[in-house]
Scaffold this active site. Structure first.
Site, short mmCIF file in Angstrom:
data_model
loop_
_atom_site.label_atom_id
_atom_site.label_comp_id
_atom_site.label_asym_id
_atom_site.label_seq_id
_atom_site.Cartn_x
_atom_site.Cartn_y
_atom_site.Cartn_z
N PRO A 89 44.96 42.53 47.85
CA PRO A 89 44.75 43.69 46.96
C PRO A 89 44.27 44.96 47.67
O PRO A 89 43.16 45.43 47.47
CB PRO A 89 43.71 43.17 45.97
CG PRO A 89 42.90 42.19 46.78
CD PRO A 89 43.88 41.52 47.71
N CYS A 90 45.14 45.53 48.49
CA CYS A 90 44.77 46.77 49.17
C CYS A 90 44.58 47.92 48.19
O CYS A 90 43.96 48.93 48.53
CB CYS A 90 45.80 47.13 50.23
SG CYS A 90 47.48 47.34 49.63
#
Length: 280
Positions: free
Chosen positions: A244-245
């Site tokens: 989850p950048c």
């Protein structure tokens, strides 16, 4: 393709269009007007949207506000520290998608994918069309394709594994993509340099509905002064949404950059915040 897969693809397309319409129109768009654009009754659309997003379209709009990211940052708990204290690591239940994480060894990284067959294809997601790739051990690439086109997205992912063999097989990757966005178990198999792997593992410790700053992620990766390098590693994330950048923000609360476009990043943060609220 079975009926369940057909239904999932249809729902993905509806939600993708609805999120884009809400992002573009803002608070003036009524439920009835949005449902009409989706070709549904208001009641049917509300049920579908609430099932996927967790809240009503009206409530979701509140999460799309431009200052929502700042509010999330201000209200958050020290999520990375809490995750570390709880003993989370790259091999456990890391976030809501239940990612089972496997990183390549340095030797495997040096071989650049030699001996591996990677299956790939396009897939629908709530945030637009995507290109997905998988080894026998799990999903190894996921890139949103609306901005660049599927061909460019595929070329970028393939370049990460230059010595691998690639086989077009959309049916093989479709269940993994569906699990990633539907809350199922997602085996992930990523290749990166050692520091990149550490940064991606730090991102996996940030729960859905929460955010962390680039400096916090650098510290969690063991290099608190390497904020710029951490930002580069975040930008090289090969698994959109799964790693989850999009949960990484600047210290000011600004969204910062995003490889697949800031509207997608804002939509994902709103989607996750809404679902986290609905689960309380």
């Amino acid at each position: 393709m079975d009926e369940g897969t057909d239904a999932a693809r249809y729902h993905y397309r509806v939600i993708e269009r609805a999120l884009a319409e809400l992002d573009a129109a803002g608070p003036g768009l009524t439920l009835e007007a949005l449902a009409a654009r989706m070709g549904m009754s208001a009641a049917h659309f509300q049920r579908l949207f609430s099932a996927w997003v967790g809240v009503s379209p009206k409530r979701y709009l509140q999460y799309l506000a431009l200052d929502q990211a700042r509010r999330m940052l201000a209200a958050r708990m020290p999520v990375l520290e809490a995750a570390l204290a709880a003993g989370w690591s790259g091999s456990g239940r890391l976030h809501d998608a239940m990612v089972t994480w496997e990183a390549m060894t340095p030797g495997q990284y040096a071989r650049a994918g030699a001996g591996l067959t990677i299956r790939w294809g396009t897939a629908d997601t709530p945030f637009g069309p995507a290109v997905a790739m998988a080894t026998d051990r799990g999903l190894c690439g996921l890139a949103f394709a609306a901005g660049t086109g599927a061909e460019a997205a595929a070329a970028d992912l393939m370049a990460r594994w230059p010595a691998a063999a690639f086989a077009a097989d959309a049916a093989a990757v479709a269940p993994l993509v569906a699990a990633a966005f539907g809350g199922g178990a997602v085996p992930a198999h990523a290749m990166g340099a050692p520091f990149q792997i550490k940064v991606w593992e730090a991102l996996l410790r940030v729960p859905a509905g929460s955010v962390a700053t680039y400096s916090e992620i650098a510290a969690a990766a063991g290099s608190p002064r390497a904020v710029r390098a951490a930002g580069t590693a975040i930008g090289r994330n090969p698994l959109a949404f799964v790693i989850p950048c999009h949960r990484a923000l600047r210290k000011s609360g600004a969204l910062g950059g995003y490889r697949w476009g800031l509207p997608v990043k804002r939509a994902m943060l709103a989607w996750e915040a809404a679902r986290a609220e609905a689960a309380v």
